[in-house]
Design a protein around this motif. Structure first.
Motif, PDB file in Angstrom:
ATOM      1  N   THR A  96       0.782  -1.267   0.027  1.00 24.79           N
ATOM      2  CA  THR A  96       0.109   0.007   0.042  1.00 24.79           C
ATOM      3  C   THR A  96       0.900   1.267   0.159  1.00 24.79           C
ATOM      4  N   SER A  97       0.311   2.465  -0.285  1.00 25.27           N
ATOM      5  CA  SER A  97       1.031   3.400  -0.751  1.00 25.27           C
ATOM      6  C   SER A  97       1.124   4.344   0.624  1.00 25.27           C
ATOM      7  N   ALA A  98       2.293   4.917   0.885  1.00 23.57           N
ATOM      8  CA  ALA A  98       2.462   5.790   2.186  1.00 23.57           C
ATOM      9  C   ALA A  98       3.364   6.746   1.533  1.00 23.57           C
ATOM     10  N   ASN A  99       3.142   8.154   1.975  1.00 21.90           N
ATOM     11  CA  ASN A  99       3.675   9.459   1.524  1.00 21.90           C
ATOM     12  C   ASN A  99       4.650   9.567   2.366  1.00 21.90           C
ATOM     13  N   SER A 100       5.919   8.656   2.408  1.00 20.72           N
ATOM     14  CA  SER A 100       7.113   8.514   3.298  1.00 20.72           C
ATOM     15  C   SER A 100       8.064   8.095   2.413  1.00 20.72           C
ATOM     16  N   ALA A 101       9.244   8.362   2.866  1.00 21.13           N
ATOM     17  CA  ALA A 101      10.490   7.932   2.235  1.00 21.13           C
ATOM     18  C   ALA A 101      11.162   6.823   3.062  1.00 21.13           C
ATOM     19  N   ARG A 102      10.314   6.250   4.190  1.00 28.00           N
ATOM     20  CA  ARG A 102      10.978   5.256   5.074  1.00 28.00           C
ATOM     21  C   ARG A 102       9.800   4.521   5.775  1.00 28.00           C
ATOM     22  N   SER A 103       9.752   3.219   6.007  1.00 28.93           N
ATOM     23  CA  SER A 103       8.737   2.466   6.411  1.00 28.93           C
ATOM     24  C   SER A 103       9.536   1.345   7.354  1.00 28.93           C
ATOM     25  N   GLY A 104       8.881   0.999   8.488  1.00 26.62           N
ATOM     26  CA  GLY A 104       9.533  -0.131   9.297  1.00 26.62           C
ATOM     27  C   GLY A 104       8.878  -1.257   9.910  1.00 26.62           C
ATOM     28  N   ILE A 105       9.315  -2.337  10.419  1.00 24.24           N
ATOM     29  CA  ILE A 105       8.765  -3.385  10.778  1.00 24.24           C
ATOM     30  C   ILE A 105       9.451  -4.008  12.119  1.00 24.24           C
ATOM     31  N   GLU A 106       8.660  -4.343  13.226  1.00 23.07           N
ATOM     32  CA  GLU A 106       9.477  -5.132  14.333  1.00 23.07           C
ATOM     33  C   GLU A 106       9.396  -6.588  14.002  1.00 23.07           C
ATOM     34  N   LEU A 107      10.504  -7.318  14.130  1.00 22.17           N
ATOM     35  CA  LEU A 107      10.660  -8.692  14.147  1.00 22.17           C
ATOM     36  C   LEU A 107      10.985  -9.490  15.518  1.00 22.17           C
ATOM     37  N   GLU A 108       9.984  -9.895  15.702  1.00 17.11           N
ATOM     38  CA  GLU A 108      10.001 -10.646  17.213  1.00 17.11           C
ATOM     39  C   GLU A 108      10.335 -12.109  16.887  1.00 17.11           C
ATOM     40  N   ILE A 109      11.079 -12.851  17.677  1.00 12.62           N
ATOM     41  CA  ILE A 109      11.351 -14.254  17.539  1.00 12.62           C
ATOM     42  C   ILE A 109      11.213 -14.913  18.902  1.00 12.62           C
ATOM     43  N   ASP A 110      10.156 -15.830  18.955  1.00 11.64           N
ATOM     44  CA  ASP A 110       9.957 -16.458  20.107  1.00 11.64           C
ATOM     45  C   ASP A 110      10.955 -17.830  20.108  1.00 11.64           C
ATOM     46  N   TYR A 111      11.319 -18.142  21.284  1.00  9.85           N
ATOM     47  CA  TYR A 111      12.194 -19.231  21.173  1.00  9.85           C
ATOM     48  C   TYR A 111      12.217 -20.026  22.863  1.00  9.85           C
ATOM     49  N   GLN A 112      12.243 -21.296  22.759  1.00 11.90           N
ATOM     50  CA  GLN A 112      12.080 -22.100  24.029  1.00 11.90           C
ATOM     51  C   GLN A 112      13.084 -21.961  25.033  1.00 11.90           C
ATOM     52  N   PRO A 113      12.771 -21.669  26.290  1.00 12.48           N
ATOM     53  CA  PRO A 113      13.810 -21.536  27.283  1.00 12.48           C
ATOM     54  C   PRO A 113      14.902 -22.172  27.182  1.00 12.48           C
TER      55      PRO A 113
END
Length: 299
Positions: A96-113
Motif C-alpha cells: 500500500t502507498s504511503a507518502n513517506s521515504a521510510r517504513s519499518g517493521i518489528e521482528l520478534e522471535i519466540d524461542y524455547q527457554p
C-alpha cells in the motif's frame, strides 16, 4: 507493525518502492539485544556511555530474506529507506502507498527457554541457608518453578513442586537480571536471568537431596540438569605446591559448613601404579580452611 516468528522459521521482508528517478533502497536493522556493559574507551575518555542498540545495514535491495531466523542474531526493528535526486518516493512493505521515504517493521522471535546451572553441587550444613540457581534465556519471558526429588521408603522417587507454606515460609524465590554479553554485528546475547531458590534454614531430613527448575513459555518447556544440595564438604582445591630445602609442601582449601573430622591425602610415586593414602584425623571449626602437608616423597 510487528511480526512474531518462532526460532528457525523463514522470513522475507519486501519493500515496494515507486519513484522517478528510480530510488536507491536500503534495509537497516536496529538490534533488539544491545550491549549493556559500559564501554571502557568511553569511560576513559570521559564521554557518556551509550547503550542504544546499534543500527546496521542488512540489505541494499528492496528485500531481506532469512532462511532460518535466530532470536539473538535477527530480532529487532527493520527499516526500509529510499531516496532519489528528486526526493519524491513512495515506500511500503505491504504493497500500500504511503507518502513517506521510510517504513519499518518489528521482528520478534519466540524461542524455547535455555536453562543453565552454574553450580550443580551446593554444599551447606544444617541450620545454614542454601542458594540454588538456574540461569534462563527465553522469549517471551518464562514461568519458572522448582521441584525437589522425594524418595519413598521403597527407594522409588517422585518430584514435588516447591511452594511457600504460609505457616513457615521455608523458601524464598528470587529473580535477578544479568547484563548482556557482546555478540558482534551490533547485537548482544543476553546473559540470562537468574532464578534463585533460597532455602532459609536447611534441615537435613527435609532439604538435602536433588532439585531441578522448570522454565516454560508458549514455545515449550525445559528442565534444568539436577542440582544436588549436600552437607558433604566441597571438593578440595589445591592452592599451591612447592619444594623447600628438598621437602615438598602442598596446600589446599576446603569449603565446609560443618566441622571437618578427617581429611585424606592420596599420592603416587613416579613409576609406581596406584595411589598411597595418608589420612589425618582432626577437628575443624572453620567454614573455609587452608591445609598444608609437609614431607611427601618426591620420587
Amino acid at each position: 507493525k510487528k511480526i512474531t516468528l518462532k526460532q528457525g522459521d523463514p522470513v522475507q521482508l519486501v519493500c515496494n518502492v515507486a519513484g522517478y528517478p528510480e530510488p536507491t533502497v536500503q534495509w537497516t536493522k536496529r538490534a533488539k539485544y544491545n550491549q549493556q556493559q559500559v564501554n571502557a574507551a568511553e569511560q576513559s575518555s570521559g564521554l557518556e556511555s551509550s547503550t542504544a542498540p546499534a543500527t546496521v545495514v542488512v540489505s541494499n535491495t528492496n528485500e531481506v530474506r532469512i532462511e532460518t531466523v535466530s532470536a539473538y542474531r535477527d530480532a529487532g526493528y527493520y527499516e526500509c529507506t529510499a531516496h532519489n535526486a528528486a526526493s519524491v518516493v513512495t515506500v511500503s512493505e505491504d504493497g500500500t502507498s504511503a507518502n513517506s521515504a521510510r517504513s519499518g517493521i518489528e521482528l520478534e522471535i519466540d524461542y524455547q527457554p535455555n536453562v543453565m546451572v552454574p553450580r550443580p553441587v551446593v554444599n551447606t550444613g544444617e541450620t545454614y541457608p542454601a542458594v540454588l540457581t538456574c540461569t534462563v534465556n527465553s522469549f517471551p519471558k518464562p514461568k519458572v518453578s522448582w521441584e525437589k526429588e522425594m524418595i519413598a521408603a521403597d527407594n522409588s522417587s517422585s518430584w514435588k513442586q516447591l511452594v511457600n507454606d504460609a505457616s513457615n515460609g521455608r523458601y524464598e524465590f528470587i529473580r535477578q537480571m544479568n547484563a548482556a554479553v557482546a555478540a558482534g554485528n551490533g547485537s548482544a546475547v543476553p546473559a540470562g536471568t537468574n532464578y534463585i531458590l533460597k532455602v532459609k534454614r536447611v534441615e537435613s531430613s527435609q532439604d538435602f537431596g536433588r532439585y531441578r527448575c522448570i522454565a516454560e513459555n508458549r514455545v515449550g518447556s525445559t528442565y534444568s540438569e539436577l542440582i544436588t544440595l549436600t552437607g558433604s564438604p566441597a571438593r578440595p582445591q589445591m592452592s599451591y605446591v612447592q619444594v623447600k630445602a628438598g621437602t615438598p609442601e602442598l596446600g589446599w582449601i576446603v569449603d565446609s559448613s560443618s566441622p571437618l573430622a578427617e581429611y585424606q591425602l592420596q599420592y603416587k610415586q613416579q613409576q609406581v601404579r596406584g595411589f598411597r593414602r595418608r589420612a589425618t584425623a582432626r577437628r575443624d571449626h572453620y567454614c573455609r580452611r587452608a591445609y598444608t602437608r609437609h614431607g611427601v616423597a618426591t620420587n
